[in-house]
Design a protein around this motif. Structure first.
Motif, PDB file in Angstrom:
ATOM      1  N   SER A  30       0.836  -1.195   0.000  1.00 12.55           N
ATOM      2  CA  SER A  30       0.000   0.000   0.000  1.00 12.55           C
ATOM      3  C   SER A  30       0.872   1.246   0.000  1.00 12.55           C
ATOM      4  N   GLY A  31       0.543   2.191  -0.880  1.00 13.65           N
ATOM      5  CA  GLY A  31       1.306   3.435  -0.968  1.00 13.65           C
ATOM      6  C   GLY A  31       2.509   3.351  -1.885  1.00 13.65           C
ATOM      7  N   HIS A  32       2.836   2.146  -2.321  1.00 15.35           N
ATOM      8  CA  HIS A  32       3.979   1.964  -3.207  1.00 15.35           C
ATOM      9  C   HIS A  32       3.528   1.978  -4.669  1.00 15.35           C
ATOM     10  N   VAL A  33       4.514   2.050  -5.532  1.00 22.47           N
ATOM     11  CA  VAL A  33       4.320   1.870  -6.965  1.00 22.47           C
ATOM     12  C   VAL A  33       4.885   0.502  -7.325  1.00 22.47           C
ATOM     13  N   MET A  34       4.138  -0.248  -8.079  1.00 25.66           N
ATOM     14  CA  MET A  34       4.584  -1.558  -8.548  1.00 25.66           C
ATOM     15  C   MET A  34       4.921  -1.451 -10.021  1.00 25.66           C
ATOM     16  N   GLY A  35       5.996  -2.119 -10.427  1.00 23.40           N
ATOM     17  CA  GLY A  35       6.433  -1.959 -11.803  1.00 23.40           C
ATOM     18  C   GLY A  35       6.877  -3.238 -12.470  1.00 23.40           C
ATOM     19  N   TRP A  36       6.828  -3.203 -13.771  1.00 19.11           N
ATOM     20  CA  TRP A  36       7.407  -4.251 -14.610  1.00 19.11           C
ATOM     21  C   TRP A  36       8.560  -3.634 -15.386  1.00 19.11           C
ATOM     22  N   THR A  69      -0.865  -3.680 -20.969  1.00 26.16           N
ATOM     23  CA  THR A  69      -1.725  -3.105 -19.931  1.00 26.16           C
ATOM     24  C   THR A  69      -1.318  -3.663 -18.575  1.00 26.16           C
ATOM     25  N   ILE A  70      -1.029  -2.761 -17.640  1.00 29.47           N
ATOM     26  CA  ILE A  70      -0.696  -3.172 -16.275  1.00 29.47           C
ATOM     27  C   ILE A  70      -1.925  -3.002 -15.398  1.00 29.47           C
ATOM     28  N   SER A  71      -2.111  -3.936 -14.467  1.00 30.14           N
ATOM     29  CA  SER A  71      -3.248  -3.856 -13.549  1.00 30.14           C
ATOM     30  C   SER A  71      -2.853  -4.469 -12.214  1.00 30.14           C
ATOM     31  N   ARG A  72      -3.633  -4.156 -11.182  1.00 24.41           N
ATOM     32  CA  ARG A  72      -3.347  -4.776  -9.885  1.00 24.41           C
ATOM     33  C   ARG A  72      -4.627  -5.318  -9.276  1.00 24.41           C
ATOM     34  N   ASP A  73      -4.465  -6.367  -8.484  1.00 27.57           N
ATOM     35  CA  ASP A  73      -5.561  -7.027  -7.780  1.00 27.57           C
ATOM     36  C   ASP A  73      -5.280  -6.894  -6.297  1.00 27.57           C
ATOM     37  N   GLY A  74      -6.019  -5.996  -5.643  1.00 29.55           N
ATOM     38  CA  GLY A  74      -5.760  -5.733  -4.234  1.00 29.55           C
ATOM     39  C   GLY A  74      -6.064  -6.907  -3.328  1.00 29.55           C
ATOM     40  N   ILE A  75      -7.037  -7.713  -3.695  1.00 29.64           N
ATOM     41  CA  ILE A  75      -7.409  -8.847  -2.847  1.00 29.64           C
ATOM     42  C   ILE A  75      -6.350  -9.941  -2.927  1.00 29.64           C
ATOM     43  N   LYS A  76      -5.913 -10.252  -4.123  1.00 21.63           N
ATOM     44  CA  LYS A  76      -4.918 -11.307  -4.299  1.00 21.63           C
ATOM     45  C   LYS A  76      -3.493 -10.785  -4.177  1.00 21.63           C
ATOM     46  N   ARG A  77      -3.335  -9.453  -4.027  1.00 21.64           N
ATOM     47  CA  ARG A  77      -2.007  -8.863  -3.908  1.00 21.64           C
ATOM     48  C   ARG A  77      -1.143  -9.231  -5.106  1.00 21.64           C
ATOM     49  N   MET A  78      -1.697  -9.024  -6.272  1.00 17.46           N
ATOM     50  CA  MET A  78      -0.986  -9.377  -7.499  1.00 17.46           C
ATOM     51  C   MET A  78      -0.988  -8.210  -8.467  1.00 17.46           C
ATOM     52  N   VAL A  79       0.026  -8.183  -9.302  1.00 23.81           N
ATOM     53  CA  VAL A  79       0.128  -7.218 -10.382  1.00 23.81           C
ATOM     54  C   VAL A  79       0.255  -8.006 -11.683  1.00 23.81           C
TER      55      VAL A  79
END
Length: 125
Positions: A30-36, A69-79
């Protein structure tokens, strides 16, 4: 946090792949940026796409804009990284990472850490 990337493989030009990155339980996102990011043989690691975990704001490298397209799943904690219309120049090891600091929106490699082990994407006919 530990990040586990998966989903790479061999695909023909024009094909599609979806990469996934799972953050370990207890890892703070939370609060971070996730990247590929990706790294081709003999080249430096380069930015592909980033997304802010809280707001979902995304940015892309020009070379992949309109195709990835990048996306995130907050429940599964996945990007995820959905990659369409793949080209041979997309061939590389793809890494997911978390920004070193919260509240900083960046696409610079040096601003990221917790690198996953990488997953190979090969685009070839």
């Amino acid at each position: 946090v530990q990040l586990q990337a998966s989903g790479g493989g061999l695909v023909h030009p024009g094909g599609s792949l979806t990469l996934s990155c799972e953050a370990s339980r207890g890892g703070f996102v939370s609060g971070h940026v996730m990247g590929w990011f990706r790294q081709a043989p003999g080249k430096e690691r380069e930015f592909v796409a980033v997304i802010s975990w809280n707001e979902g704001s995304a940015s892309y490298a020009d070379s992949v804009k309109g195709r990835f397209t990048i996306s995130r799943d907050g429940i599964k904690r996945m990007v995820h990284l959905q990659m369409n219309n793949l080209k041979p120049e997309d061939t590389a090891v793809y890494y997911c990472a978390r920004s070193l600091r919260t509240g900083t929106y960046s696409s610079t490699v040096a601003d990221f850490g917790s690198w996953g082990q990488g997953t190979q994407v090969t685009v070839s006919s």
